[in-house]
Design an enzyme around this catalytic site. Structure first.
Site, PDB file in Angstrom:
ATOM      1  N   LYS A   1       0.844  -1.199   0.000  1.00  0.00           N
ATOM      2  CA  LYS A   1       0.000   0.000   0.000  1.00  0.00           C
ATOM      3  C   LYS A   1       0.879   1.249   0.000  1.00  0.00           C
ATOM      4  O   LYS A   1       0.612   2.221  -0.705  1.00  0.00           O
ATOM      5  CB  LYS A   1      -0.949  -0.022   1.205  1.00  0.00           C
ATOM      6  CG  LYS A   1      -2.053  -1.051   1.016  1.00  0.00           C
ATOM      7  CD  LYS A   1      -2.842  -1.347   2.276  1.00  0.00           C
ATOM      8  CE  LYS A   1      -3.807  -2.511   1.996  1.00  0.00           C
ATOM      9  NZ  LYS A   1      -4.561  -2.959   3.155  1.00  0.00           N
TER      10      LYS A   1
ATOM     11  N   GLN B   1      -4.746  -1.712   9.237  1.00  0.00           N
ATOM     12  CA  GLN B   1      -4.596  -3.021   8.594  1.00  0.00           C
ATOM     13  C   GLN B   1      -5.262  -4.096   9.455  1.00  0.00           C
ATOM     14  O   GLN B   1      -4.960  -4.236  10.636  1.00  0.00           O
ATOM     15  CB  GLN B   1      -3.097  -3.329   8.390  1.00  0.00           C
ATOM     16  CG  GLN B   1      -2.830  -4.616   7.652  1.00  0.00           C
ATOM     17  CD  GLN B   1      -3.369  -4.608   6.215  1.00  0.00           C
ATOM     18  OE1 GLN B   1      -3.221  -3.631   5.482  1.00  0.00           O
ATOM     19  NE2 GLN B   1      -4.022  -5.680   5.827  1.00  0.00           N
TER      20      GLN B   1
ATOM     21  N   ASP C   1     -10.991   2.683   3.361  1.00  0.00           N
ATOM     22  CA  ASP C   1     -11.297   1.251   3.185  1.00  0.00           C
ATOM     23  C   ASP C   1     -12.786   1.049   2.911  1.00  0.00           C
ATOM     24  O   ASP C   1     -13.191  -0.027   2.464  1.00  0.00           O
ATOM     25  CB  ASP C   1     -10.921   0.468   4.454  1.00  0.00           C
ATOM     26  CG  ASP C   1      -9.598  -0.266   4.300  1.00  0.00           C
ATOM     27  OD1 ASP C   1      -9.204  -0.536   3.150  1.00  0.00           O
ATOM     28  OD2 ASP C   1      -8.974  -0.582   5.335  1.00  0.00           O
TER      29      ASP C   1
END
Ligand code: NDP
Length: 277
Positions: free
Chosen positions: A52, A96, A119
């Protein structure tokens, strides 16, 4: 022989388009910075976080890493999220997953400001998707819609069957297909006659988390098959939820594993980060 949908090439195209958009937005004085938080040092998470950050660097966006020890308390993590929510320089926040067991995932997801929820997991983002309002969309299903569009596969009016109803894949996938005017059926572990339901599908999206479970007996001749699953086999190679060898001769198009859905997830994360600029 089926067309192999090349997620690697399509995700590269998207990242290149985003790179140009970032340059344009920067010239207008806009900026973006993604905060990436990892708690503990799960090796798979470390790889995902690294990818990422690399993608951010590629498209020209700043990222800030917060690598917290496994024993970080939930309150400490919430405090960090509060700080980042209040920091105007931070435009996107990503924790995460999975987080260690002593931390409640839902509490963490809900603490991230919906304005920075790149997200797309916050209930407000999910609600916006449900009622057709603007908001961040969960990256993997959003990436699947892009894969279909870039491959000129029409969704409108098609029988779309999604196997799996998780909050991050199955449910948002179904809502997105519906938004594109597909006729959508959602299957799960209690679905009866799964094979018959799947055989109705013009577009079958498989997100069950069971290596190689879906074989040609689930497939209508000429269907488009999207395999979301990722599993590492004993020999170290990756495979999906679809038995590629058996399904590929029967369908018209299929995503491989690796190189199908996987690369799209990060590309769509970048898409979300750029849209927050
Ligand atoms: P979950 O385990 O959260 O959900 C699996 C779903 O499949 C559930 O809804 C479950 O039903 C359903 N299911 C399980 N067994 C069966 C069965 N025998 N018949 C019908 N339905 C069944 O998984 P995720 O949605 O998080 O992920 C799915 C897969 O996608 C995994 O392999 C994961 O690794 C992969 N993945 C890949 C990503 C990528 O970037 N490529 C991103 C995210 C996930 P029920 O609800 O009834 O339990």
């Amino acid at each position: 022989m089926a067309r192999i949908i090349d997620g690697k090439a399509i995700s590269q195209k998207i990242k290149d388009e985003l790179k140009e958009e970032v340059a344009r937005k920067k010239s207008e004085g806009k900026n973006a910075c993604l905060a990436v938080i990892q708690v503990g040092n799960d090796p798979a998470s470390t790889v995902y976080v690294g990818n990422k950050k690399k993608a951010c660097a590629y498209i020209g966006i700043d990222s800030k890493s917060y690598e917290l020890p496994e024993e970080t308390t939930q309150d400490e993590l919430l405090n960090l999220i509060d700080k980042l929510n209040d920091d105007p320089k931070i435009t996107g926040i990503l924790v995460q997953l999975p987080v260690p067991e002593h931390i409640d995932e839902d509490t963490i997801i809900r603490r991230i400001s919906p304005l920075k929820d790149v997200d797309g997991f916050h209930p407000m983002s999910v609600g916006a998707l449900c009622i057709g309002e603007k908001g961040f969309v969960s990256c993997t299903p959003a990436g699947i819609i892009k894969l279909l569009k870039y491959s000129d596969i029409d969704i409108e009016g098609k029988e779309c069957v999604v196997i799996g109803r998780s909050n991050i894949v199955g449910k948002p996938m179904s809502l997105l297909l519906l938004r594109e005017n597909g006729t959508v059926t959602i299957c799960h572990s209690r679905t009866r006659n799964l094979k018959d339901v799947c055989k109705r599908a013009d577009i079958l999206v498989v997100a069950i988390g069971k290596p190689g479970m879906i074989n040609d007996e689930y497939i209508k001749e000429g269907a488009v098959v999207i395999d979301v699953g990722i599993h590492r086999k004993a020999d170290g190679k990756l495979c999906g939820d679809v038995d590629f060898e058996s399904v590929e001769p029967k369908c018209s198009a299929i995503t491989p594993v690796p190189g199908g859905v996987g690369p799209m997830t990060i590309a769509m994360l970048m898409y979300n980060v750029v849209s927050a600029m």
